[in-house]
Scaffold this active site. Structure first.
Site, PDB file in Angstrom:
ATOM      1  CG  HIS A 107     -15.000  14.099  -6.752  1.00  7.78           C
ATOM      2  ND1 HIS A 107     -15.328  15.098  -5.871  1.00  7.78           N
ATOM      3  CD2 HIS A 107     -13.643  14.043  -6.737  1.00  7.78           C
ATOM      4  CE1 HIS A 107     -14.233  15.620  -5.342  1.00  7.78           C
ATOM      5  NE2 HIS A 107     -13.193  14.991  -5.849  1.00  7.78           N
ATOM      6  CG  ASP A 130     -17.191  17.628  -3.027  1.00  4.90           C
ATOM      7  OD1 ASP A 130     -18.349  18.006  -3.283  1.00  4.90           O
ATOM      8  OD2 ASP A 130     -16.728  16.555  -3.431  1.00  4.90           O
ATOM      9  CG  HIS A 132     -21.825  16.363  -2.525  1.00  2.51           C
ATOM     10  ND1 HIS A 132     -21.577  17.034  -3.700  1.00  2.51           N
ATOM     11  CD2 HIS A 132     -23.166  16.301  -2.394  1.00  2.51           C
ATOM     12  CE1 HIS A 132     -22.733  17.356  -4.271  1.00  2.51           C
ATOM     13  NE2 HIS A 132     -23.712  16.934  -3.497  1.00  2.51           N
ATOM     14  CG  ASP A 134     -17.606  13.067  -2.952  1.00  2.00           C
ATOM     15  OD1 ASP A 134     -18.856  13.179  -2.922  1.00  2.00           O
ATOM     16  OD2 ASP A 134     -16.897  13.664  -3.779  1.00  2.00           O
ATOM     17  CG  HIS A 147     -20.459  11.107  -8.258  1.00  2.00           C
ATOM     18  ND1 HIS A 147     -20.860  12.315  -8.793  1.00  2.00           N
ATOM     19  CD2 HIS A 147     -21.572  10.562  -7.716  1.00  2.00           C
ATOM     20  CE1 HIS A 147     -22.157  12.487  -8.580  1.00  2.00           C
ATOM     21  NE2 HIS A 147     -22.610  11.439  -7.942  1.00  2.00           N
ATOM     22  CG  ASP A 234     -17.159  18.306  -6.822  1.00  2.00           C
ATOM     23  OD1 ASP A 234     -17.768  19.056  -7.619  1.00  2.00           O
ATOM     24  OD2 ASP A 234     -17.591  17.184  -6.512  1.00  2.00           O
ATOM     25  CG  ASP A 236     -20.350  19.649  -6.122  1.00  2.00           C
ATOM     26  OD1 ASP A 236     -19.634  19.850  -5.133  1.00  2.00           O
ATOM     27  OD2 ASP A 236     -20.757  18.507  -6.434  1.00  2.00           O
ATOM     28  CD  GLU A 279     -19.051  15.201 -10.043  1.00  2.00           C
ATOM     29  OE1 GLU A 279     -20.030  15.418 -10.797  1.00  2.00           O
ATOM     30  OE2 GLU A 279     -18.824  14.075  -9.536  1.00  2.00           O
TER      31      GLU A 279
HETATM   32  N1  LYS Z   1     -23.873  12.136  -1.447  1.00  2.00           N
HETATM   33  C1  LYS Z   1     -24.544  11.915  -2.683  1.00  2.00           C
HETATM   34  C2  LYS Z   1     -24.368  10.485  -3.146  1.00  2.00           C
HETATM   35  O1  LYS Z   1     -23.654   9.734  -2.563  1.00  2.00           O
HETATM   36  C3  LYS Z   1     -24.053  12.866  -3.760  1.00  2.00           C
HETATM   37  C4  LYS Z   1     -22.635  12.691  -4.132  1.00  2.00           C
HETATM   38  C5  LYS Z   1     -22.177  13.703  -5.144  1.00  2.00           C
HETATM   39  C6  LYS Z   1     -20.758  13.506  -5.526  1.00  2.00           C
HETATM   40  N2  LYS Z   1     -20.280  14.459  -6.487  1.00  2.00           N
HETATM   41  O2  LYS Z   1     -24.963  10.096  -4.095  1.00  2.00           O
END
Ligand code: LYS
Length: 307
Positions: A107, A130, A132, A134, A147, A234, A236, A279
């Site tokens: 991402h 998503d 998350h 991000d 990401h 994303d 996920d 992703e």
């Molecule tokens: N929030 C977690 C991190 O900053 C997971 C992020 C996933 C992004 N695709 O590592």
């Protein structure tokens, strides 16, 4: 029908696990181009950008050392460089009147895409689909993986090497962002989201309101005062049952049906100016299932219907 430019970014430096670099191939193998031409689009595949991963040297050098140089911004230099190149390419395709469809990769590539889209629209709305947020920065990230920082960068927060891509101005305003499907937020991200008034439709709102109303509200939000909407998809965001091939799966997610509905409603709104699907990790996938879902979702986004 606009003309569509496919741009692959085999980027995995922003993530913890290897494999998302194969995302663009997996998505192409799932017949993306055929699906789009089937709906009536002209597709111009621009191929993949080059992402250089320095070979891992066992004797204490290489990958780990490179990553450790900036422990909480792993692979900063190469990630910034690839995003600069992506920025140029998306910029160019949009200048030619093509719709950019970017295939990740992790991402972190949203940094380059959004910077370029912002060149063509003074104000853009963003649907961030998503699990998350991000919205980490080096100060809040538990992993140091870029990401998990790309939306923060687009909002103007993060390392200058990233926020300066395409100009130092923020690429998106907090009030023009809609995060959909969140269910895994870090402590610093919760603070960031609240501080900046970013609207998040978590799984709670999706369960409570249903996807149709969520999309209605989200589209309303991202189209007020903007001239176009970018979708950052994303995979996920979906429940791992439907999209197991992702680097950071989070259970209890959006169903395939809800996801299709979301894409269809976004397509009907007729506001989309760019999109990316990120992703997809074929190594963790079963028979390319996740790439196939990605392609079907993109097809819905571009107007494919059952009847
Ligand atoms: N929030 C977690 C991190 O900053 C997971 C992020 C996933 C992004 N695709 O590592």
């Amino acid at each position: 029908h606009p003309k569509v430019a496919i741009i692959g970014v085999p980027m995995d430096l922003g993530a913890d696990r290897r494999g998302v670099d194969m995302g663009p191939s997996a998505i192409r193998c799932a017949c993306l181009e055929q699906r789009l031409t089937g709906i009536g689009y002209q597709v111009f595949d621009q191929g993949d950008l080059v992402v250089r991963r320095k070979p891992h040297v066992q004797t204490g050098g290489g990958l780990q050392q490179q990553a450790a140089q900036n422990a909480n911004l792993k692979y900063l230099d190469e990630t910034a460089k690839v995003n600069e190149e992506l920025y140029d390419l998306v910029n160019e395709t949009m200048a030619q009147g093509l719709f950019p469809l970017v295939l990740g990769g992790d991402h972190s590539i949203a940094i380059g895409t959004l910077a370029a889209v912002r060149q063509h629209h003074a104000s853009i709305g963003v649907i961030w689909f998503d699990s998350h947020g991000d919205v980490n920065t080096a100060q809040t990230s538990p992993s140091g993986n870029i990401h998990g920082m790309s939306l923060a960068v687009a909002l103007g927060y993060g390392h200058p090497k990233l926020t300066a891509i395409g100009g130092t101005h923020p690429k998106v305003k907090p009030e023009h962002v809609a995060i959909i499907g969140a269910r895994c937020l870090d402590p610093g991200e919760r603070v960031f989201l609240k501080q900046h008034g970013i609207q998040v439709w978590t799984m709670h709102e999706i369960d409570r309101l249903g996807m149709a109303r969520v999309m209605e509200q989200a589209i309303d939000r991202v189209t007020k005062g903007t001239s176009g909407v970018h979708l950052s998809l994303d995979l996920d965001g979906l429940d791992p049952i439907y999209a197991p091939g992702v680097g950071t799966p989070v259970p209890s997610g959006i169903s395939a049906r809800e996801s299709y509905l979301a894409m269809e409603l976004l397509s009907e709104a007729g506001v989309l100016v760019s999109a990316e699907a990120v992703e997809v990790n074929p190594i963790l996938d079963h028979h390319n299932q996740t790439a196939k879902v990605a392609v079907s979702l993109i097809a819905s986004l571009f107007g494919e219907r059952i009847l």
